[in-house]
Enzyme design. Structure first.
Site, PDB file in Angstrom:
ATOM      1  N   ASP A   1       0.939  -1.215  -0.044  1.00  0.00           N
ATOM      2  CA  ASP A   1       0.079  -0.048  -0.117  1.00  0.00           C
ATOM      3  C   ASP A   1       0.748   1.165  -0.093  1.00  0.00           C
ATOM      4  OD1 ASP A   1      -1.771  -2.016   0.383  1.00  0.00           O
ATOM      5  OD2 ASP A   1      -3.020  -1.189   1.963  1.00  0.00           O
TER       6      ASP A   1
ATOM      7  N   ARG B 138      -0.369   2.821  16.822  1.00  0.00           N
ATOM      8  CA  ARG B 138      -0.635   3.956  15.894  1.00  0.00           C
ATOM      9  C   ARG B 138      -0.270   5.333  16.330  1.00  0.00           C
ATOM     10  NH1 ARG B 138       0.521   0.632  12.294  1.00  0.00           N
ATOM     11  NH2 ARG B 138      -1.107  -0.662  10.949  1.00  0.00           N
TER      12      ARG B 138
ATOM     13  N   ASP C 134      -7.418   2.076  11.766  1.00  0.00           N
ATOM     14  CA  ASP C 134      -6.369   2.901  11.494  1.00  0.00           C
ATOM     15  C   ASP C 134      -6.423   4.287  11.375  1.00  0.00           C
ATOM     16  OD1 ASP C 134      -4.722   0.871  12.770  1.00  0.00           O
ATOM     17  OD2 ASP C 134      -4.213  -0.070  11.105  1.00  0.00           O
TER      18      ASP C 134
ATOM     19  N   SER D 226      -3.168  -9.211   4.721  1.00  0.00           N
ATOM     20  CA  SER D 226      -2.814  -8.091   5.337  1.00  0.00           C
ATOM     21  C   SER D 226      -2.244  -8.330   6.481  1.00  0.00           C
ATOM     22  CB  SER D 226      -3.843  -6.929   5.298  1.00  0.00           C
ATOM     23  OG  SER D 226      -3.419  -5.751   5.612  1.00  0.00           O
TER      24      SER D 226
END
Length: 412
Positions: A16, A96, A125, A177
């Protein structure tokens, strides 16, 4: 010549973000500054930095925050006993805010006008990144390509990468993922998107499958000081090395694998497989020590706090007044959570088998089934009478009511 505006990209070198780097150049004509925040992904980050520069970034940062991650994010969550929906040890969730904090710091340093991330418009996220950015510097613009570009799937990203000569680490056959840090490894997508499919144990990377773990159990002792782990089997470790050590021990015995369907913040359910070997050991040990050192009322109320704390972390609300206030409560409960817990690891299970603390509230003299001189069992009768007084009064009223009804029936 006009100077180009800068954008800071949260860069991992994966599919990504590799595509996003080139897309930001092609779409906005930005100078892209790639930032790889090292939270213990276990990758060759020098190669990631090199890849970012070769893909078109004007500058690339690699920021090692592993110790800060453990001490300022993992430990507070551990002390809070925060587990989302009774299963998830929040491995991605609390990484995060730290990553976003570093992105803001570098954006301010570089004079960037925007921060970009690779979170999708369906996931959690995006909220975690952007809530942190807004809490720390709301003047910085956020670009979330998955919400605005015309690429609709990971297959589309692979095609875009091939068209733009971007080297990528996945194929259309291996399309999971994954998110990894020092605390855990998550797996989503692929055949996991069908809840009826049992996950293939070949996807496991931090742990062995429980069936393949040793036939003999292992024992490990964790020492805590005020709710913080400081030693394993009597040997003191720094925070980072301790997590690595426990990941090795737990992983070799198949500990810490969960396969769950969870409720995302955005409203949908998702299915994922998580590996958290060292974290599972620490949470089990901490839970056992709290049972030894906290009184009943505090332990009961802390469960309420733990649930709220886990939701805040999961939702990306790390830098909030409520989170700060809850930390104050949690820290007060940990004042006497000091001691040692012994755990038994066997084919995926992890259970506390012994515990000791200088602040233990367990007193053998009071609970022994043998003869004692500290507890008068006759006192229990008065306690029971007072404890059950509301029940007694209610029963008396019912008896009286039934008696009056019977008298009326006889008169009629």
């Amino acid at each position: 010549m006009n100077k180009k505006e800068k954008v800071v990209l949260a860069y991992s070198g994966g599919l990504d973000t590799s595509v996003i780097l080139k897309w930001l150049e092609n779409t906005y004509d930005y100078d892209v500054i790639a930032v790889c925040v090292d939270v213990g992904q276990g990758e060759d980050l020098s190669a990631v930095k090199k890849k970012a520069l070769s893909t078109g970034a004007i500058k690339a940062y690699v920021v090692d925050v592993k110790e800060e991650f453990v001490t300022d994010y993992i430990y507070p969550t551990l002390k809070a006993s925060a587990i989302y929906e009774d299963d998830y040890l929040l491995g991605t969730s609390f990484a995060r805010p730290l990553i976003a904090k570093k992105l803001v710091e570098i954006a301010e340093k570089e004079g960037a006008v925007a921060i970009s991330h690779g979170a999708t418009g369906k996931g959690n996220d995006q909220v975690r990144f952007e809530a942190t950015i807004k809490a720390l510097n709301p003047l910085i613009k956020v670009i979330a390509p998955w919400r605005i570009w015309n690429l609709k799937s990971r297959e589309d990203c692979i095609d875009y990468a091939l068209q733009n000569n971007i080297p990528i680490p996945v194929t259309k056959k291996d399309i999971y993922s994954r998110d990894q840090n020092i605390w855990h490894l998550s797996h989503e997508g692929g055949n996991l998107e069908e809840p009826w499919n049992e996950h293939d144990q070949s996807i496991l990377k931090m742990t062995v499958a429980p069936e393949k773990a040793p036939d003999k159990p292992a024992f490990v002792e964790i020492q805590f000081e005020k709710g913080i782990p400081v030693a394993v089997d009597g040997i003191k470790y720094n925070p980072v090395d301790m997590i690595y050590k426990l990941n090795e021990i737990g992983g070799s015995h198949g500990v810490g694998i969960i396969d769950i369907v969870e409720n995302r913040l955005v409203g949908m359910k998702s299915r994922g497989v998580y590996e958290t070997p060292g974290g599972t050991i620490l949470f089990e040990a901490h839970k056992a020590l709290e049972k030894l050192t906290l009184d009943r009322s505090t332990l009961s109320f802390k469960k309420t706090i733990s649930e709220k704390y886990a939701q805040l972390v999961y939702d990306g609300l790390w830098f909030t007044p409520l989170k700060e206030a809850l930390d104050g409560f949690v820290d007060s409960t940990q004042e006497y959570v000091t001691g040692v817990v012994k755990l038994k690891l066997y084919k995926g299970s992890c259970s506390a088998v012994a515990s000791a603390s200088p602040y233990s509230l367990y007193n053998e003299a009071f609970v022994t089934f043998g003869e004692d001189d500290v507890y008068n069992q006759k006192d229990a009768e008065g306690f029971i009478n007072l404890f059950t007084l509301p029940l007694t009064i209610r029963a008396i009223m019912k008896l009286k009511e039934n008696s009056e009804i019977n008298v009326k029936k006889q008169v009629i």
